[in-house]
Motif scaffolding. Sequence first.
Motif, PDB file in Angstrom:
ATOM      1  N   VAL A   1     -24.439  -0.868 -16.248  1.00 27.76           N
ATOM      2  CA  VAL A   1     -25.246  -1.967 -16.773  1.00 27.76           C
ATOM      3  C   VAL A   1     -24.996  -2.156 -18.266  1.00 27.76           C
ATOM      4  O   VAL A   1     -24.900  -3.282 -18.770  1.00 27.76           O
ATOM      5  CB  VAL A   1     -26.737  -1.677 -16.483  1.00 27.76           C
ATOM      6  N   ALA A   2     -24.861  -1.030 -18.990  1.00 33.22           N
ATOM      7  CA  ALA A   2     -24.627  -1.154 -20.426  1.00 33.22           C
ATOM      8  C   ALA A   2     -23.254  -1.769 -20.704  1.00 33.22           C
ATOM      9  O   ALA A   2     -23.107  -2.621 -21.593  1.00 33.22           O
ATOM     10  CB  ALA A   2     -24.735   0.221 -21.082  1.00 33.22           C
ATOM     11  N   LEU A   3     -22.235  -1.352 -19.951  1.00 31.91           N
ATOM     12  CA  LEU A   3     -20.899  -1.913 -20.160  1.00 31.91           C
ATOM     13  C   LEU A   3     -20.866  -3.393 -19.803  1.00 31.91           C
ATOM     14  O   LEU A   3     -20.092  -4.151 -20.392  1.00 31.91           O
ATOM     15  CB  LEU A   3     -19.868  -1.148 -19.330  1.00 31.91           C
TER      16      LEU A   3
ATOM     17  N   LEU B   1     -35.688   6.051  -9.484  1.00 29.57           N
ATOM     18  CA  LEU B   1     -36.537   7.012 -10.183  1.00 29.57           C
ATOM     19  C   LEU B   1     -37.731   7.483  -9.389  1.00 29.57           C
ATOM     20  O   LEU B   1     -38.213   8.580  -9.593  1.00 29.57           O
ATOM     21  CB  LEU B   1     -37.085   6.350 -11.440  1.00 29.57           C
TER      22      LEU B   1
ATOM     23  N   PHE C   1     -25.306  11.778 -23.676  1.00 27.71           N
ATOM     24  CA  PHE C   1     -25.496  11.308 -22.317  1.00 27.71           C
ATOM     25  C   PHE C   1     -25.527  12.489 -21.350  1.00 27.71           C
ATOM     26  O   PHE C   1     -26.415  12.622 -20.506  1.00 27.71           O
ATOM     27  CB  PHE C   1     -24.338  10.360 -22.001  1.00 27.71           C
TER      28      PHE C   1
ATOM     29  N   PRO D   1     -30.014  11.836 -10.018  1.00 31.08           N
ATOM     30  CA  PRO D   1     -29.905  11.577 -11.462  1.00 31.08           C
ATOM     31  C   PRO D   1     -28.509  11.180 -11.885  1.00 31.08           C
ATOM     32  O   PRO D   1     -28.337  10.320 -12.765  1.00 31.08           O
ATOM     33  CB  PRO D   1     -30.279  12.918 -12.113  1.00 31.08           C
ATOM     34  N   VAL D   2     -27.491  11.798 -11.276  1.00 33.84           N
ATOM     35  CA  VAL D   2     -26.120  11.455 -11.659  1.00 33.84           C
ATOM     36  C   VAL D   2     -25.827  10.009 -11.282  1.00 33.84           C
ATOM     37  O   VAL D   2     -25.201   9.257 -12.045  1.00 33.84           O
ATOM     38  CB  VAL D   2     -25.133  12.429 -10.988  1.00 33.84           C
TER      39      VAL D   2
ATOM     40  N   LEU E   1     -31.617   5.702 -21.671  1.00 34.13           N
ATOM     41  CA  LEU E   1     -32.280   5.584 -20.370  1.00 34.13           C
ATOM     42  C   LEU E   1     -32.464   6.950 -19.730  1.00 34.13           C
ATOM     43  O   LEU E   1     -33.526   7.265 -19.193  1.00 34.13           O
ATOM     44  CB  LEU E   1     -31.457   4.701 -19.440  1.00 34.13           C
ATOM     45  N   MET E   2     -31.430   7.792 -19.804  1.00 30.98           N
ATOM     46  CA  MET E   2     -31.541   9.118 -19.214  1.00 30.98           C
ATOM     47  C   MET E   2     -32.575   9.959 -19.940  1.00 30.98           C
ATOM     48  O   MET E   2     -33.307  10.741 -19.328  1.00 30.98           O
ATOM     49  CB  MET E   2     -30.190   9.842 -19.254  1.00 30.98           C
TER      50      MET E   2
ATOM     51  N   GLU F   1     -27.030   3.282 -24.798  1.00 29.43           N
ATOM     52  CA  GLU F   1     -28.091   2.771 -23.930  1.00 29.43           C
ATOM     53  C   GLU F   1     -28.259   3.610 -22.664  1.00 29.43           C
ATOM     54  O   GLU F   1     -29.393   3.958 -22.316  1.00 29.43           O
ATOM     55  CB  GLU F   1     -27.779   1.318 -23.585  1.00 29.43           C
ATOM     56  N   PRO F   2     -27.152   3.989 -21.968  1.00 30.94           N
ATOM     57  CA  PRO F   2     -27.377   4.879 -20.827  1.00 30.94           C
ATOM     58  C   PRO F   2     -27.973   6.218 -21.242  1.00 30.94           C
ATOM     59  O   PRO F   2     -28.815   6.758 -20.523  1.00 30.94           O
ATOM     60  CB  PRO F   2     -25.979   5.087 -20.239  1.00 30.94           C
TER      61      PRO F   2
ATOM     62  N   MET G   1     -32.369  16.019 -16.900  1.00 25.79           N
ATOM     63  CA  MET G   1     -32.927  15.618 -15.615  1.00 25.79           C
ATOM     64  C   MET G   1     -32.639  16.655 -14.539  1.00 25.79           C
ATOM     65  O   MET G   1     -33.492  16.977 -13.712  1.00 25.79           O
ATOM     66  CB  MET G   1     -32.320  14.281 -15.173  1.00 25.79           C
ATOM     67  N   LEU G   2     -31.413  17.189 -14.560  1.00 22.07           N
ATOM     68  CA  LEU G   2     -31.063  18.197 -13.560  1.00 22.07           C
ATOM     69  C   LEU G   2     -31.902  19.451 -13.716  1.00 22.07           C
ATOM     70  O   LEU G   2     -32.369  20.038 -12.736  1.00 22.07           O
ATOM     71  CB  LEU G   2     -29.587  18.565 -13.698  1.00 22.07           C
TER      72      LEU G   2
ATOM     73  N   MET H   1     -30.171  16.285  -6.481  1.00 20.77           N
ATOM     74  CA  MET H   1     -29.508  16.365  -7.767  1.00 20.77           C
ATOM     75  C   MET H   1     -28.451  15.295  -7.909  1.00 20.77           C
ATOM     76  O   MET H   1     -27.993  15.042  -9.009  1.00 20.77           O
ATOM     77  CB  MET H   1     -28.909  17.751  -7.945  1.00 20.77           C
TER      78      MET H   1
ATOM     79  N   THR I   1     -28.051   7.607 -11.017  1.00 19.68           N
ATOM     80  CA  THR I   1     -28.789   6.758 -11.955  1.00 19.68           C
ATOM     81  C   THR I   1     -28.025   6.626 -13.251  1.00 19.68           C
ATOM     82  O   THR I   1     -27.963   5.537 -13.847  1.00 19.68           O
ATOM     83  CB  THR I   1     -30.163   7.369 -12.247  1.00 19.68           C
ATOM     84  N   ALA I   2     -27.444   7.756 -13.714  1.00 17.82           N
ATOM     85  CA  ALA I   2     -26.695   7.715 -14.962  1.00 17.82           C
ATOM     86  C   ALA I   2     -25.498   6.778 -14.845  1.00 17.82           C
ATOM     87  O   ALA I   2     -25.216   5.997 -15.757  1.00 17.82           O
ATOM     88  CB  ALA I   2     -26.228   9.124 -15.329  1.00 17.82           C
ATOM     89  N   ALA I   3     -24.796   6.862 -13.707  1.00 14.35           N
ATOM     90  CA  ALA I   3     -23.641   5.987 -13.527  1.00 14.35           C
ATOM     91  C   ALA I   3     -24.073   4.523 -13.542  1.00 14.35           C
ATOM     92  O   ALA I   3     -23.420   3.670 -14.147  1.00 14.35           O
ATOM     93  CB  ALA I   3     -22.938   6.323 -12.204  1.00 14.35           C
TER      94      ALA I   3
ATOM     95  N   PHE J   1     -33.533   0.450 -10.655  1.00 15.84           N
ATOM     96  CA  PHE J   1     -33.804   1.684 -11.384  1.00 15.84           C
ATOM     97  C   PHE J   1     -35.085   2.330 -10.886  1.00 15.84           C
ATOM     98  O   PHE J   1     -35.169   3.549 -10.749  1.00 15.84           O
ATOM     99  CB  PHE J   1     -33.928   1.402 -12.882  1.00 15.84           C
TER     100      PHE J   1
ATOM    101  N   SER K   1     -23.023   0.510 -25.554  1.00 15.41           N
ATOM    102  CA  SER K   1     -22.768   0.772 -24.138  1.00 15.41           C
ATOM    103  C   SER K   1     -22.778   2.246 -23.820  1.00 15.41           C
ATOM    104  O   SER K   1     -22.888   2.614 -22.668  1.00 15.41           O
ATOM    105  CB  SER K   1     -21.454   0.171 -23.654  1.00 15.41           C
TER     106      SER K   1
ATOM    107  N   ALA L   1     -26.668   3.262 -15.042  1.00 11.04           N
ATOM    108  CA  ALA L   1     -27.041   2.883 -16.409  1.00 11.04           C
ATOM    109  C   ALA L   1     -25.798   2.580 -17.235  1.00 11.04           C
ATOM    110  O   ALA L   1     -25.766   1.626 -18.022  1.00 11.04           O
ATOM    111  CB  ALA L   1     -27.843   4.009 -17.060  1.00 11.04           C
ATOM    112  N   LEU L   2     -24.735   3.372 -17.035  1.00  8.01           N
ATOM    113  CA  LEU L   2     -23.494   3.143 -17.771  1.00  8.01           C
ATOM    114  C   LEU L   2     -22.892   1.797 -17.403  1.00  8.01           C
ATOM    115  O   LEU L   2     -22.456   1.031 -18.273  1.00  8.01           O
ATOM    116  CB  LEU L   2     -22.505   4.275 -17.458  1.00  8.01           C
TER     117      LEU L   2
END
Lengths: 664, 315, 221
Positions: A438-440, A413, B300, A428-429, B145-146, B141-142, B307-308, A425, A431-433, A409, B138, A435-436
């Motif tokens: 890791v959470a799942l 970042l 989310f 960030p997308v 984080l964002m 949490e993302p 961020m964008l 750009m 990073t979001a994926a 991460f 799940s 994060a998803l």
Amino acid sequence: MLLLHVVLAIALYWLVLGSIGLVIRIERRALARLLFPLGALGGLALAVVAYPALSGEPQSLVLPLGLPDLPFHLRLDPLAAFFLLLLGAASAGVSLFSAGYFEKGGGDDIRLICLQYHVFLAAMLMVLVADDAYLFMVAWESMALASYFLVTTDHRVPEIRRAGLLYLIVAHVGAMAILLGYGVLQLGQWNYTFDAMRANTLAPTWAAVAFALALFGFGAKAGFLPVHIWLPEAHPAAPSPISALMSGVMLKTAIYGLLRVTFDLLHQQMWWWGVVALIVGLTTAFVGVAFAAVQTDMKRLLAWSSIENIGIILTAIGLAILFHAFQMNLLAALALAAALFHSLNHALFKTLLFLATGSVMHVTHQRSLGKLGGLIRRMPWVAGLALVGTLAIAGLPPLNGFASEWMLFQAFLLSPGLPNSYLNMFVPVATAALALVVALAGYVMVKFYGIVFLGQPREEFADAHDAGPAERAGLLWLALWCVILGVAPTFVVITLDPISHMLVGATLQESLQQSSWAFLTAIAPERASYSPLIFLVVIVGVVLATFLLVRRFYHGRMRRSPPWDCGFPAQTARMQDSAEGFGQPIKQIFEPFFKIERHHPSPFDEQPQYSSKIEDRLWYWLYLPIVRFSERLSSFVGVLHHGRISLYLAYSFITLLLLLLLVR
Amino acid sequence: MNWGYFASQLFQSLLAVLLAPLMLGWVNQCRAWLQNRTGPGLLQPYRVLFKLFHKDAVLAYNASWLFRLAPYVVFSCMVLAASVVPLVATDLPFSLAADVIALVGLFALARVFMALAAMDVGTAFGSLGARREMLIASLAEPALLMVFFTPALISQSTALTTIVEQLAHRELHLYPSMAFAGVAFVMVLLAENARIPVDNPTTHLELTMVHEALILEYSARHLALMDWAHALKLMTYGAIGIALFLPWGIAEAGNWAMMPLSVLALLVKLAAGGAGLAVLEMVSAKMRIFRVPEFLGVAFMLAVLGMLIHFLLEV
Amino acid sequence: MNISFAHQMINLMAALLLLIAFAMLSQRRILRLIHLFAAQGLVLSLNTAIVAATIGQPELYRSALLTLFIKVLLLPWLLRRLIDRLNIRWDVETLVNIPTTMLVGIVLVIISFNLALPISQLAGTITRSTLGIAMASVLISFLMMITRRKAVPQVIGFLAMENGLFFAATSTTYGMPMVVELGIALDVLVGTFIFGIFFFQIRETFDSLDIHHLEKLKDRE
């Protein structure tokens, strides 16, 4: 004597150990109890030898074996040393466990298993120290064949045979791609040593072709999408220690190969390779975790989870390629360190979890999650150590899985700004994926641990007992390293510095030296710092303090009763969540990704039944069409087969005539 | 590291632990006033905790050591989280121990233990609660984080201390990306702390429970610790929101002169936040459980959009 | 007001516009859609007023007032009356589920910003970085029109597109000539009236405002 000699001696030692069973007559228990712990000793020795090699100079050796003009070249440099350390540490734990596991079950012919197991280990070792394409392919093939025989240990079961065949086919497709890749890398000079390939500079198109072949070929072994199709079949089919080795170590040899080709043999990478690797890695990780959440077989769940973690490692590698291509070497070192650290962590906690499932299967003979449960009371050691593995793989502090994900991460970042605005750009997308994913993964692991070990037993197991001492020792070894690496990650990152220096030309040492060893930092302490030691100390301290304070000021009285359950009187084990039930929310939310076949009961059924089967769409979109196409091709060629001898003789006659006419 | 730092840290941790039930009581009291009821009083949560600690713990026959250990682990995770977030002072010794990513990981650790403990007894409600809680987590949490990554990109650091310093001590600058992140943060706060519209904290209907179902089997001191941890979590989330979006008034560590002022500022901000939360709960209705993924998906996407926007407008 | 503060306010308005566009994408109830549309009009008129105050063009004040009157008061009132008479307050269904539409929306934002980059580098106004956002909100409103099933949200999407275009005009060229603006406003008003008439016709023919029924007008099966 060079360290490389010692490493070779260990390979030889393993081969000898494997063959003892064939030569001397020993009964099963003695063989298991004697040879596997000796193999573990070899693994430990390998780890001990590889550690100093991480910071030393590269060592080379040429053996007078192999082809006449291409003898075996061997090389021990920091990258190889790291993966040797991984192999040694993980296999030590697995071999210790196998001593107890194969004692009573797990296969018919223990001598063959012992031989194949140690050949597998030796072959992986040779892959890691190979310095020319020929030895690499020989070792790669031996690894694939040894693991094929190990996967099909239970060859009387048709599904296992089928899984083995699928594994073999995909492994060979991958091997062909790797071989072609080496062919591209040697640029027509007919010198297949890695040294010669390092000295070559390829044109951008050819470099891209080599990278694509390497990504595909090593990806077929590592389990990237779309060539992951064999993993969820082969890993559950194998006996548990073998699944552990395959998931934990064999997939990492593919990662090693990818790193070797991309960073070492190809000097300059292009940025779009990094983007491709990122996209493939994130997709692999997401599909892996989504499918893991809906599995009903505990080993398939872990296999899909391996796919997810390999996706995360590939994401980190892709990021490293991207940064290196734009000359941001410090960030590339961070991403590369995250990738290597996560490989090591995955080797430890995935082997731990697979071995725990081995103990569970040993005792209950069940793989299906719908028939397990409540094992924490019958198997306290296995449950406790599996808890460590579950917390580690879910990426929770202060264990090791979190440390490597934290670093990844940070690499995402702290990117200051890539030159291309689309890429900026995209970060960030991505990073979001991540994060998803890791959470799942947390969801998946709660499902795994909760259904197998917690709750009430869904079926009664008459002789459920805890694992034996050898099994416990193996599990303990792995769990201990999970905790140690989690609490002291700075040591690992410092150890990885020579590799970063060799591959991307920057090290993290300066940023780490700005704060004490207890704090893991990226770039600088004010920017990001994390101290797992403080986490562990404070959490344990507050737990103890609260416990004592509550006992001191109030009391610690307790009594037992039936569970409250909102007052429902009849409480059966079937009322808990099944595996399908626990995964149902994920199935519903991510429905487009799965191919779901449902069988609903009709209102007129006397015994209504509901079943749903979840399959991989890629099997139907990609693989079955390829299979049908090749069957059609074969049937065209099959026209030539008539079975009449005179026709075959006529073929030879015509060929002879043609040759005589053409070669005048 | 002089003793002033450690004393500030201890002060902050103790303040958080002792103040958390008061914040919960304040939110409940605001709800009561808005519903035209008299309400139980601000100190009611303390009385409940007192009562619970005195009772005998009743455990199910098949509850294992994990079940008994979980409340302590959850409580200590929340205490650590409250110590890390800059409540009254920045630059405390523990603030270097965790950046925002580690903070999210800490909440995840507590949540996993709660979910495992719920599955331990083997009732239908335990696994229902565990499944729903992990589902919400799940997706939340993302999003969280964002939300954290937007101020992290603005202040080029993921350490909360640095973020607070950068945002508080710069000249007043309107960050539109923080607007997006703020909306997303409020949505995540509602989801993670089991407030309406995601979950009803005062429900007694089993099929509408998420958090309640997780702690259904607990009693006495275990339940007290779980409730206390829940209140601590709400307060920590409030403190995080304050640190990210309203960071003025947080003292430097060791600066004891500023400390009373920063405590007062904290109380005022938390009171305002609590009242706002009560108003939000009053005007919303609880959603169906399968609308929650949409809700969190929106949070989310908003956070990613924040961020964008940062890249688009502010770089 | 000084330039940098005005610049920040305009950026904030742009971000709010985008936020409202995304909120409309994720909104299920039609009444709330109309309120969001009114809020968007408010943001637009505020933005025009700020630009007017910064560069001192009094014409833009008139433009802001016109926007306020038409988009915040008149059009939402018309739409309210329309849905009252059509009696349609139910949940709006979408063809694709909401998180996926939002994901596509994010991709559109990335694309439109990268498309707008060369143009905004040419423009000399203070608000040029917001051109990408304006384009994005146009595209997102278009997306909203595509993914809805009932007819009224499609109209609101159409009107929101016009909002985005107006914002783009204000940000790059300091507004349009009054003639053009009045003409567009009149077009939009007339369009809304015609939509209203069509809705009644559709409902009489098919007994529902679901646009899928329009597919029955195909020539062959």
